[in-house]
Design a protein around this motif. Structure first.
Motif, mmCIF file in Angstrom:
data_model
loop_
_atom_site.group_PDB
_atom_site.id
_atom_site.type_symbol
_atom_site.label_atom_id
_atom_site.label_comp_id
_atom_site.label_asym_id
_atom_site.label_seq_id
_atom_site.Cartn_x
_atom_site.Cartn_y
_atom_site.Cartn_z
ATOM 1 N N ALA A 99 0.839 -1.200 0.000
ATOM 2 C CA ALA A 99 0.000 0.000 0.000
ATOM 3 C C ALA A 99 0.876 1.253 0.000
ATOM 4 O O ALA A 99 2.016 1.220 0.472
ATOM 5 N N PRO A 100 0.371 2.363 -0.540
ATOM 6 C CA PRO A 100 1.165 3.598 -0.555
ATOM 7 C C PRO A 100 1.680 3.960 0.841
ATOM 8 O O PRO A 100 0.919 3.950 1.813
ATOM 9 N N LYS A 101 2.959 4.287 0.924
ATOM 10 C CA LYS A 101 3.581 4.536 2.226
ATOM 11 C C LYS A 101 2.929 5.701 2.958
ATOM 12 O O LYS A 101 2.853 5.714 4.189
ATOM 13 N N ILE A 102 2.458 6.687 2.228
ATOM 14 C CA ILE A 102 1.837 7.850 2.865
ATOM 15 C C ILE A 102 0.635 7.423 3.697
ATOM 16 O O ILE A 102 0.418 7.922 4.807
ATOM 17 N N MET A 284 -4.316 14.299 -10.650
ATOM 18 C CA MET A 284 -5.281 13.278 -10.257
ATOM 19 C C MET A 284 -4.571 12.051 -9.695
ATOM 20 O O MET A 284 -3.426 11.758 -10.060
ATOM 21 N N CYS A 285 -5.253 11.321 -8.839
ATOM 22 C CA CYS A 285 -4.725 10.032 -8.397
ATOM 23 C C CYS A 285 -4.832 9.043 -9.561
ATOM 24 O O CYS A 285 -5.582 9.277 -10.516
ATOM 25 N N ILE A 319 -0.759 13.499 -5.136
ATOM 26 C CA ILE A 319 0.433 13.575 -4.287
ATOM 27 C C ILE A 319 0.474 12.454 -3.252
ATOM 28 O O ILE A 319 1.517 12.225 -2.636
ATOM 29 N N LYS A 320 -0.627 11.722 -3.080
ATOM 30 C CA LYS A 320 -0.606 10.580 -2.166
ATOM 31 C C LYS A 320 0.080 9.370 -2.795
ATOM 32 O O LYS A 320 0.286 8.355 -2.138
ATOM 33 N N TYR A 321 0.399 9.477 -4.087
ATOM 34 C CA TYR A 321 1.050 8.393 -4.823
ATOM 35 C C TYR A 321 2.369 8.908 -5.389
ATOM 36 O O TYR A 321 2.472 9.189 -6.581
#
Length: 346
Positions: A99-102, A284-285, A319-321
Motif C-alpha cells: 500500500a502507498p507509504k503515505i 489526479m490520483c 500527491i498521495k502516490y
C-alpha cells in the motif's frame, strides 16, 4: 438524510462540498465539450474516504463503540484512523505491505494499531474477520457496516446541487469496493423519492484497471455478481479489489442506469494522468486518471455522445502516490553557476 441522531456525536474535519471543475481544454482534446471533474483530492486525508469515515465514526461513537477494525488498501484505513483519533476511539488497521507509504504514515501517526500483510486486501479482510471474532471489535469493513455508504452518497447529492439539480448524462467512477458508486446511485434514488429530480438518471460507469477487473468481466457476461480475480495487480492501488462484497450492488447501479463497465490498462491511465495535469493543472490520483482514459475510449466508440455532460470522479490527490506522475526525462539538473538553455525555457 444521514444516520447520526445527535449533533454532539458528529466527528468532522471539515469534509464535504468539494469542487466540481470544468475541464475545457482536456474536454476539447477528448471530444467531450461538457466535461467536469468532481475533485475529492482536496478533502481531509486527501481522498473521498473521509466522507465514509466521518459518518461511520460519528455513528460508531453514538452507539458507544470503543474499537473498530478494518482491512484497507490504504486510503480508507488512513481516513478512519484520523477520524477515530479525533473521536477518541481505538482502531486496528490491516493493509497490504505494498500500500502507498503515505497512507501507512497517516495510520501510524494517528496512534492506531497498524499491521501489514504480505498479500492483498482480501487477505487483510480475512485477518480482520478472525480478529473481530476473537476480540469482539466492531468490523468496519466495506459494507459490513451501513454507515460508510451513507457518507459516500453525499457525493451524489453535491454533484446535483452543484449543477442546480440538472442531471448530467454520464458519471464515471473508479471502482474497487464500489461503495462510492453504490452511494451515488443511492443518492439519486433518494432524490427521486423526495421529488427533487425526475425520472432521468445519469448513466453510471464503473471504471476498473485491466489488472483487476472483476466488475467489468461480470458486466460483459451480464452477471449479477462477480468472480474472484486471481493475481490482481495495478498501479491504481485503491481499486485493487479482487472480489467486492457489494459487487451485486455495483452491477445493479450500472444496469439500472443503462451504464457500463470498462477496464483500463496501467499505461493508459498513467498517460492520462499526465495529460490531465498538463491540460488542466489537476494532479489526479491513478484511480481518477483511469476515468479520463475511460471517457476517451467511450467517446471514441460513440457510447458517450456529442453534447453530453460528463462527470469524472477524481477520488484522491495525486500527491498521495509519489511513485506515479514522475517524468525523470523532463527534469534537468543544474549546477549553481549554470544558465538556463534557451531550448528548455518556457
Amino acid at each position: 438524510m444521514l444516520p447520526v441522531q445527535h449533533a454532539a456525536n458528529i466527528v468532522s474535519l471539515g469534509e464535504g462540498m468539494t469542487p466540481l471543475l470544468p475541464l475545457k481544454r482536456l474536454g476539447e482534446e477528448i471530444g467531450i465539450a461538457d466535461l467536469w471533474m468532481k475533485d475529492e483530492g482536496i478533502i481531509p486525508t486527501g481522498t473521498f474516504k473521509a466522507r465514509g469515515a466521518t459518518v461511520g465514526v460519528s455513528r460508531a461513537k453514538e452507539l458507544g463503540i470503543e474499537t473498530i477494525a478494518m482491512p484497507t488498501n490504504g486510503n480508507a484505513g488512513a481516513a478512519w484512523a484520523v477520524y477515530a483519533a479525533r473521536a477518541g476511539m481505538k482502531a486496528v488497521i490491516v493493509m497490504p505491505v505494498d500500500a502507498p507509504k503515505i497512507t501507512r504514515n497517516e495510520c501510524s501517526i494517528s496512534g492506531v494499531q497498524l499491521y501489514l500483510v504480505d498479500g492483498l486486501i482480501s487477505d487483510a479482510g480475512k485477518i480482520v474477520g478472525r480478529a473481530v471474532e476473537q476480540y469482539g471489535w466492531f468490523d468496519a469493513s466495506t459494507l459490513k457496516e451501513p454507515y460508510r455508504l451513507e457518507g459516500k452518497k453525499t457525493m451524489g447529492y453535491e454533484i446535483l446541487e452543484q449543477f442546480n439539480w440538472e442531471i448530467p448524462d454520464v458519471i464515471l467512477y473508479p471502482t474497487g469496493g464500489g461503495v462510492g458508486l453504490i452511494g451515488i446511485y443511492k443518492a439519486l434514488r433518494e432524490l427521486q423519492a423526495l421529488g427533487w429530480i425526475g425520472e432521468k438518471l445519469p448513466r453510471l460507469v464503473s471504471v476498473q484497471a485491466s489488472g483487476c477487473a472483476p466488475i467489468v468481466r461480470a458486466w460483459e457476461a451480464r452477471q449479477k455478481s462477480s468472480e474472484f480475480w486471481e493475481h490482481a495487480s495495478t498501479v491504481a492501488f485503491g481499486i485493487t479489489v479482487p472480489k467486492a462484497l457489494g459487487d451485486f450492488l455495483v452491477l445493479e447501479a450500472v444496469y439500472e442506469t443503462d451504464g457500463c463497465a470498462i477496464a483500463i490498462d496501467d499505461d493508459e491511465l498513467l498517460r492520462e494522468q499526465g495529460a490531465a495535469a498538463r491540460a488542466e493543472g489537476t494532479f489526479m490520483c491513478p484511480e481518477g486518471a483511469a476515468t479520463v482514459a475511460a471517457a476517451r475510449k467511450l467517446r471514441e466508440s460513440g457510447w458517450i455522445r456529442s453534447g453530453e455532460r460528463v462527470v469524472l470522479l477524481n477520488t484522491g490527490a495525486g500527491i498521495k502516490y509519489p511513485d506515479t506522475g514522475m517524468h525523470e526525462g523532463d527534469i534537468l539538473i543544474l549546477q549553481p553557476g549554470d544558465s538556463l538553455d534557451l531550448p528548455h525555457a518556457p
